[in-house]
Write an enzyme that holds these catalytic residues in place. Sequence first.
Site, PDB file in Angstrom:
ATOM      1  N   SER A 124      -8.598   1.395   8.249  1.00 56.90           N
ATOM      2  CA  SER A 124      -8.347   1.327   6.817  1.00 56.90           C
ATOM      3  C   SER A 124      -8.498   2.743   6.251  1.00 56.90           C
ATOM      4  O   SER A 124      -8.611   3.700   7.017  1.00 56.90           O
ATOM      5  CB  SER A 124      -9.354   0.364   6.205  1.00 56.90           C
ATOM      6  N   LYS A 133       1.034   6.093  -1.232  1.00 58.57           N
ATOM      7  CA  LYS A 133       0.368   4.929  -0.665  1.00 58.57           C
ATOM      8  C   LYS A 133       1.149   3.711  -1.135  1.00 58.57           C
ATOM      9  O   LYS A 133       1.083   3.318  -2.292  1.00 58.57           O
ATOM     10  CB  LYS A 133      -1.085   4.843  -1.129  1.00 58.57           C
ATOM     11  N   GLU A 191       4.323   0.599   6.652  1.00 53.64           N
ATOM     12  CA  GLU A 191       4.083  -0.385   5.612  1.00 53.64           C
ATOM     13  C   GLU A 191       5.339  -1.212   5.372  1.00 53.64           C
ATOM     14  O   GLU A 191       6.426  -0.665   5.205  1.00 53.64           O
ATOM     15  CB  GLU A 191       3.727   0.387   4.321  1.00 53.64           C
TER      16      GLU A 191
HETATM   17  S1  IVH Z   1      -2.693   5.485   6.786  1.00 54.97           S
HETATM   18  C1  IVH Z   1      -5.542   5.770   9.841  1.00 54.97           C
HETATM   19  N1  IVH Z   1      -0.815   5.919   4.999  1.00 54.97           N
HETATM   20  O1  IVH Z   1      -3.220   1.360   3.020  1.00 54.97           O
HETATM   21  C2  IVH Z   1      -5.174   5.472   8.447  1.00 54.97           C
HETATM   22  N2  IVH Z   1      -1.909   3.815   5.003  1.00 54.97           N
HETATM   23  O2  IVH Z   1      -6.007   1.180   2.464  1.00 54.97           O
HETATM   24  C3  IVH Z   1      -4.462   4.196   8.325  1.00 54.97           C
HETATM   25  N3  IVH Z   1      -1.080   2.257   3.325  1.00 54.97           N
HETATM   26  O3  IVH Z   1      -3.965  -0.432   5.943  1.00 54.97           O
HETATM   27  C4  IVH Z   1      -3.622   4.062   7.150  1.00 54.97           C
HETATM   28  N4  IVH Z   1       0.463   3.576   2.495  1.00 54.97           N
HETATM   29  O4  IVH Z   1      -1.653  -0.739   4.871  1.00 54.97           O
HETATM   30  C5  IVH Z   1      -1.727   5.051   5.471  1.00 54.97           C
HETATM   31  N5  IVH Z   1       0.891   6.391   3.511  1.00 54.97           N
HETATM   32  C6  IVH Z   1      -0.024   5.550   3.986  1.00 54.97           C
HETATM   33  C7  IVH Z   1      -0.166   4.247   3.469  1.00 54.97           C
HETATM   34  C8  IVH Z   1      -1.138   3.419   4.006  1.00 54.97           C
HETATM   35  C9  IVH Z   1      -0.101   2.384   2.433  1.00 54.97           C
HETATM   36  C10 IVH Z   1      -1.928   1.078   3.476  1.00 54.97           C
HETATM   37  C11 IVH Z   1      -2.080   0.598   4.902  1.00 54.97           C
HETATM   38  C12 IVH Z   1      -3.552   0.655   5.178  1.00 54.97           C
HETATM   39  C13 IVH Z   1      -4.122   0.610   3.801  1.00 54.97           C
HETATM   40  C14 IVH Z   1      -5.497   1.221   3.761  1.00 54.97           C
END
Ligand code: IVH
Length: 675
Positions: free
Chosen positions: A81, A115, A173
Amino acid sequence: MEEIQATLQRLRDEIRHHNYLYYVKDAPEITDAEYDQLFRQLQALEQEHPHLVTLDSPTRQVAGEVAKEFVPVAHLRPMQSLDNVFDEGELREFDRRVREGLGVSEDLPYWVEPKMDGLAVNLTYRQGILVQAATRGDGKTGEKVTANVRTIQMVPLRLLGEGWPTVLEVRGEVYISRQGFHDLNEWMVDRGKPPFANPRNAAAGSLRQLNSAITAERPLAFCCHGVGHVEGELPASQSEILELFGQWGLPVSKEAGVRVGVAGCLAYYEDLMARRDALPYELDGVVYKVNQLAWQERLGSTSHAPRWAIAHKFPAQEVVTKVVAVDVQVGRTGALTPVARLLPVNVGGVVVTNATLHNAQEISRKDVRVGDRVVVRRAGDVIPEVVRVVLEEREEGNQPFVMPCQCPVCGAAVEQPEGEAVARCSGGMTCPAQQKEAMRHFASRGAMDVDGLGDKLMALLLENKLVEEIPDLYELHQKRQALIQLERLGEKSVENLLAAIETSKKTTLPRFLFALGIREVGVTVAEHLANHFGTLEAIMAADEERLRAAPEVGEVVARRVAGFFRDEKHRAMVARLQELGVNWPIIEVKAKAEGRLAGKTVVLTGTLSQMTREEAAARLKAMGAKVTDAVSRKTDLLIAGEKAGSKLEKAKSLGVEVMDEEGFLALLADSDVEK
Ligand code: IVH
């Protein structure tokens, strides 16, 4: 056989290439029709040779499987996460920890990206072929949703190019765009199903379907944001990896890039925040990731999140507040809209005090009561809405809302036809609220576009009885003195207003149609009607059946349009507007390839008793004819009204077919039946 295999290969490569241009580059090189043709060619060839169909063929990007349950699958590498920061101070603290951990003092390059507000999936590619897709689940074990993910057009079933690792876990995503969310909810409501509360729920609900045919119909999109387990080589930084992903046909955010230090990150945050409402999808915030993989590894992770990445959240678009009252507003078409008055609250950076409850059906479905605590949501420039009640916090004694039986503005009876969601005031144009809204709509941007005539000014004009009905606007110039004496209006602004009203007279048929405020006639329907019929007279004369021949005009729209123009009051209003000088150019009705007169050259001469020459020309064009002025050997048909002269003579001498008005009317009637 080899030849067929080579053709199949070529077609598949070509289609993949165009998928890439369309979904990743957003720059298609061929038309949709050309693409469809390629696709059908491949489909046909595969049908002839089913044993040559491969799992990664673009034709297999469709629904197939119906599962009984979702099978758990272990991720080859855990899906973590993200920790969050909410302000600059927290971001600086994150950056300080990172640099301390790495022992560097200078500003670091961060990979920055949106994000997305969706749900994380893990795609496993072996030898460049998608073999599995799974949800995040608890991070270690997710659920296998391969059949469903295969229906998402943006997910390549096979990677383009070459040099991919033998095993590659792609993380990204799955989300739904604003438009997709809106369309999907409309579709749900049309079928009597409850709409999704937000795009995230819609995406999750759509992906977790046991029947992949349902997922296939949902407007799911996909965007990559990282890698999991890899067997093989990948570059040394996040930016290079995602660049490579793009080349392999995996969609990467167009908004992503590298920024240096906290200052670079903050500027990125501010920029995206400012453009947030204009983006085609909803964002939670932005994510910053240390760009170098070696540094990421050195920093490592806590039990649940990497130390090298952080989410910088935007102000929430859903917050909880209290309903202090429910008012009922009356719209242009008499629709009663319940509006919740709220304790002021900041939603997505804007203070919200009211939220729509849409209509009688919605308020009873959500059972919103005065005194309840509710989740309020604001997205884009959409009106804030009440998503749901926080039932656990409902206080005893909060009473259910009841729609009034009388219009709160004019006192006329309120009607709610069986099966309709909306309750309506029956007062029609006698209801001041409806009249005011109709006038406001008439003058508004997409309609007659009277510059400077906003809500407040319109209210002032109505209050002072300077206008009572729509056409009065065009006689305002006779009331210059009274206008100047209105509070707040100086001579200059009166001149500007009158000039704007004058300018608005010159309009277009679609705008005028839209401005009339006929129920169900939005900008698009107005355009279709105008383009199909060419003239207002033709639209006003058309019965429901003929109206339905126009694109996107179904039973309901046809009934509304015909009903509107059947009303003598409305016909009189239109006539008066035209007398006062409202005008628009005639529309060239596009020739139709399959029309009754497709490709025929037709000349009109003499006087027709049933319609103007322009209307006749428009109707002819609607049947596919080319209408010209002079009779020549190329003329296929001459339509001769009363007192036809030399053209008739010439046509006869050239042996051109001649038709009188009666014949022409019969032809028109015929062609209407054909439709
Ligand atoms: S990286 C190792 N990048 O946010 C890090 N996550 O709050 C893993 N998410 O489970 C996630 N946009 O579903 C990453 N540009 C982005 C993202 C992203 C959306 C979501 C993803 C993750 C959640 C964590």
